[in-house]
Design a protein around this motif. Structure first.
Motif, PDB file in Angstrom:
ATOM      1  N   UNK A   1       9.378 -19.592 -14.656  1.00  3.71           N
ATOM      2  CA  UNK A   1       8.960 -18.543 -13.723  1.00  3.71           C
ATOM      3  C   UNK A   1       7.739 -17.804 -14.274  1.00  3.71           C
ATOM      4  N   UNK A   2       6.699 -17.645 -13.459  1.00  6.38           N
ATOM      5  CA  UNK A   2       5.508 -16.897 -13.857  1.00  6.38           C
ATOM      6  C   UNK A   2       4.989 -16.128 -12.655  1.00  6.38           C
ATOM      7  N   UNK A   3       4.882 -14.816 -12.795  1.00  6.16           N
ATOM      8  CA  UNK A   3       4.418 -13.954 -11.713  1.00  6.16           C
ATOM      9  C   UNK A   3       3.386 -12.981 -12.262  1.00  6.16           C
ATOM     10  N   UNK A   4       2.290 -12.787 -11.493  1.00  5.02           N
ATOM     11  CA  UNK A   4       1.236 -11.849 -11.898  1.00  5.02           C
ATOM     12  C   UNK A   4       1.201 -10.680 -10.928  1.00  5.02           C
ATOM     13  N   UNK A   5       1.100  -9.469 -11.466  1.00  3.95           N
ATOM     14  CA  UNK A   5       1.045  -8.251 -10.671  1.00  3.95           C
ATOM     15  C   UNK A   5      -0.303  -7.573 -10.890  1.00  3.95           C
ATOM     16  N   UNK A   6      -0.948  -7.125  -9.808  1.00  2.93           N
ATOM     17  CA  UNK A   6      -2.250  -6.454  -9.899  1.00  2.93           C
ATOM     18  C   UNK A   6      -2.177  -5.124  -9.167  1.00  2.93           C
ATOM     19  N   UNK A   7      -2.772  -4.080  -9.751  1.00  2.67           N
ATOM     20  CA  UNK A   7      -2.741  -2.730  -9.192  1.00  2.67           C
ATOM     21  C   UNK A   7      -4.151  -2.143  -9.220  1.00  2.67           C
ATOM     22  N   UNK A   8      -4.489  -1.303  -8.232  1.00  3.70           N
ATOM     23  CA  UNK A   8      -5.785  -0.623  -8.203  1.00  3.70           C
ATOM     24  C   UNK A   8      -5.693   0.600  -7.307  1.00  3.70           C
ATOM     25  N   UNK A   9      -6.579   1.570  -7.543  1.00  6.30           N
ATOM     26  CA  UNK A   9      -6.600   2.790  -6.740  1.00  6.30           C
ATOM     27  C   UNK A   9      -7.670   2.738  -5.665  1.00  6.30           C
ATOM     28  N   UNK A  10      -7.298   3.110  -4.460  1.00  3.00           N
ATOM     29  CA  UNK A  10      -8.226   3.233  -3.330  1.00  3.00           C
ATOM     30  C   UNK A  10      -8.148   4.685  -2.874  1.00  3.00           C
ATOM     31  N   UNK A  11      -8.807   5.557  -3.615  1.00  2.00           N
ATOM     32  CA  UNK A  11      -8.684   7.001  -3.414  1.00  2.00           C
ATOM     33  C   UNK A  11      -7.214   7.412  -3.559  1.00  2.00           C
ATOM     34  N   UNK A  12      -6.612   7.946  -2.495  1.00  2.00           N
ATOM     35  CA  UNK A  12      -5.225   8.399  -2.587  1.00  2.00           C
ATOM     36  C   UNK A  12      -4.220   7.303  -2.233  1.00  2.00           C
ATOM     37  N   UNK A  13      -4.657   6.068  -2.183  1.00  8.13           N
ATOM     38  CA  UNK A  13      -3.761   4.950  -1.861  1.00  8.13           C
ATOM     39  C   UNK A  13      -3.687   3.998  -3.050  1.00  8.13           C
TER      40      UNK A  13
ATOM     41  N   UNK B   1       0.861  -1.181   0.000  1.00 10.89           N
ATOM     42  CA  UNK B   1       0.000   0.000   0.000  1.00 10.89           C
ATOM     43  C   UNK B   1       0.897   1.230   0.000  1.00 10.89           C
ATOM     44  N   UNK B   2       0.631   2.144  -0.934  1.00 13.27           N
ATOM     45  CA  UNK B   2       1.422   3.370  -1.039  1.00 13.27           C
ATOM     46  C   UNK B   2       0.504   4.585  -0.946  1.00 13.27           C
ATOM     47  N   UNK B   3       0.799   5.505  -0.046  1.00 12.94           N
ATOM     48  CA  UNK B   3       0.038   6.751   0.071  1.00 12.94           C
ATOM     49  C   UNK B   3       0.538   7.706  -0.998  1.00 12.94           C
ATOM     50  N   UNK B   4      -0.354   8.024  -1.952  1.00  9.66           N
ATOM     51  CA  UNK B   4      -0.001   8.928  -3.040  1.00  9.66           C
ATOM     52  C   UNK B   4      -0.440  10.358  -2.687  1.00  9.66           C
TER      53      UNK B   4
ATOM     54  N   UNK C   1      -3.609  11.601  -8.486  1.00 15.86           N
ATOM     55  CA  UNK C   1      -2.255  11.110  -8.741  1.00 15.86           C
ATOM     56  C   UNK C   1      -2.244   9.586  -8.837  1.00 15.86           C
ATOM     57  N   UNK C   2      -3.046   8.933  -8.012  1.00 13.33           N
ATOM     58  CA  UNK C   2      -3.128   7.470  -8.061  1.00 13.33           C
ATOM     59  C   UNK C   2      -3.652   7.014  -9.410  1.00 13.33           C
TER      60      UNK C   2
END
Length: 254
Positions: A209-221, A142-145, A150-151
């Motif tokens: 090797x197989x890796x999956x990355x998932x990203x989503x915005x939670x307001x400013x996080x 979790x990253x505070x943007x 900006x997220x």
């Protein structure tokens, strides 16, 4: 991106090597009411000035300042996962994993991957889990943007970078280098503007090797997750639901 990518890649490598060797009220008059025999005089109309009542605009409450403690509380915990998982103490380490490419179209993805944090991130927390020496492995960050805007903008950058680059070379310190195919995959509806991408090595020392990355915005996080398995929907939705509950996010998605 590397801080939450490298551990999963190392985890995926460990797995692949082991394999080889998550009501309106009624306003009518009451019945039975009798009228008075004395007529009621009609009042003289009084001129009035028609005006629309003013309503003070409401401003949505700003989210509480994000702290390391609040973000950590919003991460998945062992109690949120099925039995058999343990916290991976090596999830936050940098193992020297690097992505490289001579293709100019891959420059943005390479830069994002190799960065320690997302651009503008003010607070970052990470937690990884493993189901044993041979996996499965899952990691959440979790990253505070600076803002919700900006997220969303960063997620758009990730999506564009993924679409532009289909192959690159992945190097893991002590393990070697292989070419990985980079493919955008269906992202769990775990927040605003979700994006998901899969890296798969074919040949060389990282073969399998197989890796999956998932990203989503939670307001400013910014929520980021990575997995060494393909069924990413349930853990991503669980992570989003918990983070939104703890952080008071109002964004769409689960």
């Amino acid at each position: 991106m590397r801080t939450f990518v490298s551990a999963a890649i190392t985890a995926g490598l460990a797995l692949s090597l082991a394999a080889c060797g998550g009501s309106k009220g009624d306003t009518a008059a009451a019945p039975g009411t009798t009228q008075s025999s004395t007529p009621t005089p009609t009042p003289t109309p009084v001129p009035t000035t028609s005006a629309t009542p003013s309503v003070a605009p409401t401003t949505p409450a700003a989210p509480a300042p994000r702290t390391k403690a609040s973000l950590t509380k919003a991460l998945l915990a062992l109690d949120d996962l099925q039995p058999g998982f343990a916290i991976d103490p090596d999830a936050e380490g940098d193992d020297g994993t690097k992505l490289t490419s001579t293709n100019a179209k891959c420059a943005k993805l390479v830069k994002l991957f190799n960065a320690d944090t997302s651009p503008g991130a003010k607070v970052v927390v990470t937690r990884g889990f493993s189901g044993g020496q041979d996996g499965p492995f899952v990691q959440e960050t979790l990253e505070a943007m600076p803002s919700a805007k900006a997220t969303t903008a960063h997620l758009a950058t990730i999506k564009a970078a993924v679409k532009s680059c289909t192959k690159a070379k992945l190097t893991i310190s002590g393990a070697g280098t292989s070419t990985v195919a980079i493919t955008e995959v269906a992202a769990p509806k775990a927040g605003a503007a979700p994006v998901a991408v899969r890296f798969a090595a074919d040949g060389g020392p990282l073969d399998g090797l197989e890796v999956t990355f998932a990203f989503a915005g939670l307001d400013d996080v910014l929520l980021s997750m990575n997995f060494d398995f393909a069924d990413i929907e349930l853990p991503a939705l669980a992570a989003s639901k918990k983070a939104k509950t703890v952080l008071g996010s109002t964004t769409g998605g689960a």
